[in-house]
Design a protein around this motif. Structure first.
Motif, PDB file in Angstrom:
ATOM      1  N   LYS A  31       0.802  -1.234   0.000  1.00 29.64           N
ATOM      2  CA  LYS A  31       0.000   0.000   0.000  1.00 29.64           C
ATOM      3  C   LYS A  31       0.830   1.278   0.000  1.00 29.64           C
ATOM      4  CE  LYS A  31      -4.153  -1.730   2.368  1.00 29.64           C
ATOM      5  NZ  LYS A  31      -3.805  -2.760   3.374  1.00 29.64           N
ATOM      6  N   GLY A  32       2.053   1.207   0.524  1.00 26.36           N
ATOM      7  CA  GLY A  32       2.848   2.423   0.698  1.00 26.36           C
ATOM      8  C   GLY A  32       3.428   2.955  -0.607  1.00 26.36           C
ATOM      9  N   SER A  33       3.732   4.266  -0.619  1.00 24.14           N
ATOM     10  CA  SER A  33       4.412   4.867  -1.775  1.00 24.14           C
ATOM     11  C   SER A  33       5.916   4.760  -1.568  1.00 24.14           C
ATOM     12  CB  SER A  33       4.063   6.344  -1.903  1.00 24.14           C
ATOM     13  OG  SER A  33       2.667   6.513  -1.994  1.00 24.14           O
ATOM     14  N   LEU A  34       6.628   4.430  -2.640  1.00 28.00           N
ATOM     15  CA  LEU A  34       8.095   4.350  -2.564  1.00 28.00           C
ATOM     16  C   LEU A  34       8.677   5.749  -2.751  1.00 28.00           C
ATOM     17  CD1 LEU A  34       8.564   1.103  -4.677  1.00 28.00           C
ATOM     18  CD2 LEU A  34       8.962   1.330  -2.215  1.00 28.00           C
ATOM     19  N   ALA A  35       9.698   6.047  -1.970  1.00 29.27           N
ATOM     20  CA  ALA A  35      10.301   7.380  -2.036  1.00 29.27           C
ATOM     21  C   ALA A  35      11.766   7.303  -1.618  1.00 29.27           C
ATOM     22  CB  ALA A  35       9.547   8.330  -1.108  1.00 29.27           C
ATOM     23  N   VAL A  36      12.519   8.356  -1.967  1.00 31.27           N
ATOM     24  CA  VAL A  36      13.882   8.524  -1.461  1.00 31.27           C
ATOM     25  C   VAL A  36      13.949   9.899  -0.811  1.00 31.27           C
ATOM     26  CG1 VAL A  36      16.307   8.828  -2.077  1.00 31.27           C
ATOM     27  CG2 VAL A  36      14.999   6.962  -3.103  1.00 31.27           C
ATOM     28  N   ASP A  37      14.324   9.945   0.454  1.00 26.13           N
ATOM     29  CA  ASP A  37      14.398  11.195   1.220  1.00 26.13           C
ATOM     30  C   ASP A  37      13.127  12.032   1.064  1.00 26.13           C
ATOM     31  OD1 ASP A  37      16.903  10.568   2.209  1.00 26.13           O
ATOM     32  OD2 ASP A  37      17.967  11.578   0.566  1.00 26.13           O
ATOM     33  N   GLY A  38      11.993  11.385   1.126  1.00 26.49           N
ATOM     34  CA  GLY A  38      10.717  12.097   1.092  1.00 26.49           C
ATOM     35  C   GLY A  38      10.186  12.430  -0.293  1.00 26.49           C
ATOM     36  N   VAL A  39      10.995  12.178  -1.328  1.00 25.97           N
ATOM     37  CA  VAL A  39      10.528  12.482  -2.691  1.00 25.97           C
ATOM     38  C   VAL A  39      10.015  11.195  -3.342  1.00 25.97           C
ATOM     39  CG1 VAL A  39      11.149  13.427  -4.945  1.00 25.97           C
ATOM     40  CG2 VAL A  39      12.239  14.313  -2.871  1.00 25.97           C
ATOM     41  N   ILE A  40       8.741  11.209  -3.717  1.00 24.92           N
ATOM     42  CA  ILE A  40       8.107  10.003  -4.255  1.00 24.92           C
ATOM     43  C   ILE A  40       8.739   9.603  -5.595  1.00 24.92           C
ATOM     44  CG2 ILE A  40       5.931   9.070  -5.181  1.00 24.92           C
ATOM     45  CD1 ILE A  40       4.476  10.484  -2.967  1.00 24.92           C
ATOM     46  N   LEU A  41       8.995   8.300  -5.749  1.00 24.55           N
ATOM     47  CA  LEU A  41       9.586   7.775  -6.987  1.00 24.55           C
ATOM     48  C   LEU A  41       8.491   7.562  -8.030  1.00 24.55           C
ATOM     49  CD1 LEU A  41      12.033   5.099  -5.478  1.00 24.55           C
ATOM     50  CD2 LEU A  41      12.511   7.489  -6.040  1.00 24.55           C
ATOM     51  N   SER A  42       8.887   7.584  -9.289  1.00 28.60           N
ATOM     52  CA  SER A  42       7.890   7.332 -10.339  1.00 28.60           C
ATOM     53  C   SER A  42       8.192   6.017 -11.044  1.00 28.60           C
ATOM     54  CB  SER A  42       7.878   8.493 -11.332  1.00 28.60           C
ATOM     55  OG  SER A  42       9.172   8.678 -11.848  1.00 28.60           O
ATOM     56  N   ILE A  43       7.164   5.476 -11.700  1.00 28.48           N
ATOM     57  CA  ILE A  43       7.324   4.209 -12.419  1.00 28.48           C
ATOM     58  C   ILE A  43       8.155   4.453 -13.671  1.00 28.48           C
ATOM     59  CG2 ILE A  43       6.098   2.463 -13.779  1.00 28.48           C
ATOM     60  CD1 ILE A  43       3.885   2.519 -11.719  1.00 28.48           C
ATOM     61  N   LYS A  44       9.165   3.613 -13.867  1.00 30.58           N
ATOM     62  CA  LYS A  44      10.021   3.753 -15.042  1.00 30.58           C
ATOM     63  C   LYS A  44       9.225   3.428 -16.292  1.00 30.58           C
ATOM     64  CE  LYS A  44      14.538   2.388 -16.804  1.00 30.58           C
ATOM     65  NZ  LYS A  44      15.830   1.812 -16.430  1.00 30.58           N
ATOM     66  N   ASP A  45       9.278   4.354 -17.214  1.00 30.71           N
ATOM     67  CA  ASP A  45       8.493   4.205 -18.432  1.00 30.71           C
ATOM     68  C   ASP A  45       9.356   3.511 -19.475  1.00 30.71           C
ATOM     69  OD1 ASP A  45       6.276   4.550 -19.927  1.00 30.71           O
ATOM     70  OD2 ASP A  45       6.809   6.570 -20.621  1.00 30.71           O
ATOM     71  N   ALA A  46       9.105   2.237 -19.710  1.00 30.65           N
ATOM     72  CA  ALA A  46       9.919   1.504 -20.676  1.00 30.65           C
ATOM     73  C   ALA A  46       9.114   1.270 -21.944  1.00 30.65           C
ATOM     74  CB  ALA A  46      10.374   0.182 -20.082  1.00 30.65           C
ATOM     75  N   LYS A  47       9.742   1.573 -23.068  1.00 34.23           N
ATOM     76  CA  LYS A  47       9.083   1.325 -24.351  1.00 34.23           C
ATOM     77  C   LYS A  47       8.975  -0.181 -24.545  1.00 34.23           C
ATOM     78  CE  LYS A  47      10.370   2.068 -28.739  1.00 34.23           C
ATOM     79  NZ  LYS A  47      11.401   2.493 -29.644  1.00 34.23           N
ATOM     80  N   PRO A  48       7.770  -0.702 -24.790  1.00 35.79           N
ATOM     81  CA  PRO A  48       7.681  -2.161 -24.922  1.00 35.79           C
ATOM     82  C   PRO A  48       8.443  -2.664 -26.162  1.00 35.79           C
ATOM     83  CG  PRO A  48       5.562  -1.120 -25.381  1.00 35.79           C
ATOM     84  CD  PRO A  48       6.480  -0.031 -24.951  1.00 35.79           C
ATOM     85  N   LEU A  49       9.169  -3.749 -25.991  1.00 40.32           N
ATOM     86  CA  LEU A  49       9.906  -4.362 -27.100  1.00 40.32           C
ATOM     87  C   LEU A  49       9.168  -5.624 -27.520  1.00 40.32           C
ATOM     88  CD1 LEU A  49      13.516  -4.179 -25.609  1.00 40.32           C
ATOM     89  CD2 LEU A  49      12.678  -2.855 -27.545  1.00 40.32           C
ATOM     90  N   PRO A  50       9.249  -5.980 -28.795  1.00 38.59           N
ATOM     91  CA  PRO A  50       8.651  -7.258 -29.180  1.00 38.59           C
ATOM     92  C   PRO A  50       9.419  -8.415 -28.533  1.00 38.59           C
ATOM     93  CG  PRO A  50       9.883  -6.298 -31.017  1.00 38.59           C
ATOM     94  CD  PRO A  50       9.880  -5.286 -29.927  1.00 38.59           C
ATOM     95  N   ALA A  51       8.714  -9.490 -28.198  1.00 37.30           N
ATOM     96  CA  ALA A  51       9.377 -10.647 -27.596  1.00 37.30           C
ATOM     97  C   ALA A  51      10.422 -11.164 -28.572  1.00 37.30           C
ATOM     98  CB  ALA A  51       8.360 -11.733 -27.280  1.00 37.30           C
ATOM     99  N   SER A  52      11.662 -11.314 -28.104  1.00 37.15           N
ATOM    100  CA  SER A  52      12.719 -11.749 -29.010  1.00 37.15           C
ATOM    101  C   SER A  52      13.220 -13.141 -28.682  1.00 37.15           C
ATOM    102  CB  SER A  52      13.872 -10.742 -28.991  1.00 37.15           C
ATOM    103  OG  SER A  52      14.471 -10.710 -27.715  1.00 37.15           O
ATOM    104  N   ASP A  53      12.718 -13.730 -27.618  1.00 39.23           N
ATOM    105  CA  ASP A  53      13.075 -15.112 -27.347  1.00 39.23           C
ATOM    106  C   ASP A  53      11.966 -15.709 -26.508  1.00 39.23           C
ATOM    107  OD1 ASP A  53      15.814 -13.811 -25.377  1.00 39.23           O
ATOM    108  OD2 ASP A  53      13.695 -13.874 -24.898  1.00 39.23           O
TER     109      ASP A  53
END
Lengths: 494, 96
Positions: B74-96
């Motif tokens: 339930k908690g928000s992840l943060a470093v020194d009180g600053v909330i972290l954001s979800i890393k936005d990764a461009k989806p890649l086609p499955a290669s294996d």
């Protein structure tokens, strides 16, 4: 970091979901994790330095891969197709190992290892007290002997950190639909066979294993399990297409994505595949054992655009391996290490967290972390990578470097030529000259040498013109579809 | 703290694996995360109960920290009180 994390997360998120189908048996992620933890216990108790698999794909490959990771022992799947002498030498290099699979052969070829049959290993894993405290994963996850197409097999090592970085950089956790299934038909000792397991488990895409490939078995299993994804080597795709052709009816309604790699894809095979399977997105994946699998890929959209284009430049992209992954750096360098601009062929260098570039004996990385792949190629103006063979295969004629690939590509445009391989042959005048071994297409008359030489001269330049031309019934390939150039060289030496 | 370390929330079920780490205090729901679970779990602080999602990577703006959520909570992840954001990764086609 430890690659066992991927199976732990899959089992944490969906313990009951089916993660593996093999030989008619279905295994949930919870069962696979329990098996891996039990296997880890038996690996620790065996006191071995390596866990080897001498067997076709089965649940034992997953138990051994993750069990070895949890136990902190390198996993080393072996090529069971090797001749006795070669296999015996590899078994000696990993002793004392726990060898799973062909007990009779393993004990005959090498004393000093602990050999266990697949059945024994699996039943012990399922009944052992689970070991769930992962060993410190800074160490080696996997040791793979390279196929040795140019020299004796080297023991490439992949650390947990390399593989974790590769998976996190290329796969989104649990991105697969529950109906998705990936057909894995590459052998367990190939890097593609290992990355397929890691990627599919992290994506939560059900793995459907085909231990022994035949096009009929592949099609039957793909349909029975409504397979959505598959990875194949070029020869497999070619044989699947032939089987579809013979059959004639539309098939594979669930199939959406096919990735391929492991060897050069003939233009006509991928062209036919795109026509025959319009619902499928094709991805060409280029990578090496030493780079934890894929480092560049040509995606489904690139394939369709190239396939549908009348522009020869755009169509040529079907022969490209695509663009480098966003998580790796890639450069083309000349022999003096200078970075080359687009269009200039040289050796491919890569750098990134997934790149190990490390062998048991030594690391091949440069001081600043670049891995010289020994693959030759060039980037086009749009950043698409084209391969032109191994750097060691470069033909040096009178001080001029030429890649066999460009000569072969030209010869393959002749309607009577089905397959081609160019190698350096000894020449008193030039040091090396071009020799080509050709395979005649069925139903065609053999073109005369002058005509073939003229074709090369007109499209390339006179230095590329072959000095010696041989016709062969077929060219030698290994079971992964890799052309064995050293065998072709022997034909000219004979 | 080194990459590969697993940290547990003191206020919810969240667990993360450290992928990259700079200098600072890694927090969940307002409380510092630790390698062990607390005997008595607390509750996320007000405004810091945005949740951590399974399998998502959380990053800070400077790119010094990257955490992989291996157990949701339930908690928000943060470093020194600053909330972290979800890393936005461009989806890649499955290669294996």
């Amino acid at each position: 970091m430890n690659i066992a994390l991927f199976l732990e997360m899959a089992a944490e998120a969906a313990p009951e979901r089916i993660g593996l189908v093999c030989d008619g048996r279905r295994w949930s992620y919870g069962e696979l994790l329990a098996g891996a933890r039990g296997a880890a216990r038996s690996i620790v108790e065996a006191g071995c330095s390596h866990v080897a698999l001498l067997d076709e794909s089965s649940e034992a490959a997953i138990f051994a891969l993750f069990g070895a990771a949890l136990a902190g022992v390198p996993y080393c799947p072996l090529n069971y197709r090797l001749a006795d002498a070669d296999l015996g030498a590899l078994l000696g290099r990993i002793a004392p190992a726990l060898v799973i699979g062909d007990v009779a052969r393993a004990s005959r070829l090498c004393p000093g290892n602990l050999n266990r049959s697949r059945g024994d290993f699996v039943s012990t894993a399922l009944s052992a007290q689970p070991l769930d405290e992962a060993a410190d994963g800074e160490g080696i996850a996997i040791q793979l002997f390279t196929s040795g197409t140019t020299a004796a097999p080297k023991a490439a090592i992949l650390r947990h950190a390399n593989l974790v970085s590769y998976i996190l950089g290329t796969v989104e956790f649990a991105c697969a639909d529950e109906s998705d299934a990936a057909l894995v038909s590459v052998p367990p000792y190939h890097i593609a066979g290992i990355s397929a397991l890691l990627s599919s488990i992290y994506a939560q895409r059900r793995i459907v294993m085909l231990p022994a490939f035949s096009p009929e078995a592949w099609l039957a299993l793909a349909e029975a399990e409504a397979v959505s994804n598959a990875f194949v080597v070029p020869t497999m795709l070619s044989r699947i297409l032939d089987a579809l052709e013979r059959d004639g009816t539309p098939r594979l309604p669930a199939l959406r994505a096919v990735a391929y790699g492991g060897g050069k894809m003939p233009f006509e095979v991928i062209d036919k595949a795109l026509t025959r399977l319009p619902q499928v997105g094709f991805t060409n994946a280029y990578g090496l054992t030493e780079t934890s699998s894929t480092i560049a890929l040509l995606g489904p959209d690139d394939h369709r655009v190239a396939h549908g284009s009348a522009d020869p430049q755009v169509r040529a992209r079907l022969a490209s391996v695509g663009r480098p992954l966003p998580t790796v750096e890639l450069e083309i360098r000349d022999e003096d290490g200078r970075v080359l601009p687009a269009g200039m062929p040289g050796e491919i260098f890569v750098r990134g967290d997934q790149v190990s570039g490390e062998y048991r004996e030594k690391s091949a990385l440069t001081a600043d972390g670049w891995f010289p792949t020994r693959d030759a190629g060039y980037l086009d103006a749009e950043g698409y990578l084209f391969l032109s063979g191994r750097a060691d295969d470069v033909i040096v004629r009178g001080g001029e470097n030429m890649s066999p690939g460009e000569i072969e590509d030209v010869l393959l445009t002749h309607p009577a030529i089905a397959d081609a391989c160019a190698v350096g042959v000894p020449s008193v005048e030039w040091g090396e000259a071009v020799g080509v071994a050709l395979v005649l297409r069925e139903g065609h008359a053999r073109p005369d040498e002058a005509e073939l030489c003229r074709l090369v001269r007109e499209r390339l330049r006179s230095s590329r013109v072959p000095e010696v031309i041989r016709f062969e019934p077929a060219l030698p390939y290994n079971e992964m579809g890799k052309l064995l150039r050293r065998e072709v060289r022997k034909l000219f030496a004979a | 703290m080194k990459p590969g370390t697993k940290l547990k929330s003191q206020v919810c079920d969240t667990e993360v694996m450290v992928i990259r780490c700079g200098t600072g205090r890694i927090e969940c729901g307002g409380a510092a995360m630790a390698e062990d679970k607390p005997a008595e779990p607390g509750t996320p602080a007000e405004g810091l109960a945005g949740g951590a999602l399974m399998g998502k990577r959380y990053v800070d703006a400077a790119g010094a920290f990257e955490l992989l959520c291996v157990k949701p909570g339930k908690g928000s992840l943060a470093v020194d009180g600053v909330i972290l954001s979800i890393k936005d990764a461009k989806p890649l086609p499955a290669s294996d």
